[in-house]
Design an enzyme around this catalytic site. Sequence first.
Site, PDB file in Angstrom:
ATOM      1  N   HIS A   1       0.935  -1.052   0.026  1.00  0.00           N
ATOM      2  CA  HIS A   1      -0.010  -0.062  -0.021  1.00  0.00           C
ATOM      3  C   HIS A   1       0.854   1.310  -0.028  1.00  0.00           C
ATOM      4  O   HIS A   1       1.970   1.097   0.616  1.00  0.00           O
ATOM      5  CB  HIS A   1      -0.780   0.119   1.235  1.00  0.00           C
TER       6      HIS A   1
ATOM      7  N   GLU B   1      -3.659   3.072  -7.274  1.00  0.00           N
ATOM      8  CA  GLU B   1      -4.181   4.110  -6.415  1.00  0.00           C
ATOM      9  C   GLU B   1      -3.011   5.076  -6.243  1.00  0.00           C
ATOM     10  O   GLU B   1      -1.869   5.085  -5.733  1.00  0.00           O
ATOM     11  CB  GLU B   1      -3.959   3.490  -4.848  1.00  0.00           C
TER      12      GLU B   1
END
Length: 229
Positions: free
Chosen positions: A101, A149
């Site tokens: 992430h 993302e």
Amino acid sequence: MLVTWGIMEKQRTAIVNLKNYKESTGKNIENFLGSLNSVHTDEKVRIIMAINPIDLKSARKYSKFEVFSQTVDPVPKGSFTGKIPMESLSEIGVNGSLINHSENRIEPQKIESIIQMSRTYSLETVLCVESPEEASRYASLKPNFMAYEPPSLIGGNISVTTAEPSIISDVVSVCRTHGVKVLVGAGVKTGEDARRSVELGAEGVLIASGIVKSDEPSNALEAIIHGLI
Ligand code: G3P
């Protein structure tokens, strides 16, 4: 004629990342996850909660949805102080993990080891990437999902689906070649954002503040589900 949802239809996926937000962790996790349990879903959309390792056991207890970890390490059980072994996740009924992430980036070698080792423990991997180039570098490793993302849009009010449609299409085409499913995240808030993600070829969304920071988290999740189908 009665039209039923058949096996040929694609299942969509929505992963709700609880991050380490106050509203969704620690002593608040029971209330938060409990409020989402009222959300109606069926086999058309797979709903997954991504949970910090400290709260994984509570999440399994309080959520009716599948639970993934926010991180994992490529180690077996043994003398690995401070690591999160895959076997430990499997043992408590956790089905997968986010990796890399943008708030918790890891080395390329570690990404490769985690994806390879995850198969031994039947854990699914959601590899987060920040660009089509990064997607391209890792697609042949075949994580279960590639989540695109862009960091600059995370936590904001402009959805990646509005700001970067052509980049999403690029990520989708890179991943499609390797049979890897794509999720998109960053600024996703509404059913319309979710609908647009599918239109651009993604299988679904990875979403955090749009649910956790909403005044009505269950309504916000319902809207995402409706946008995906
Ligand atoms: O992992 C999901 C997250 O990074 C996106 O955050 O708040 O923009 O939905 P948010």
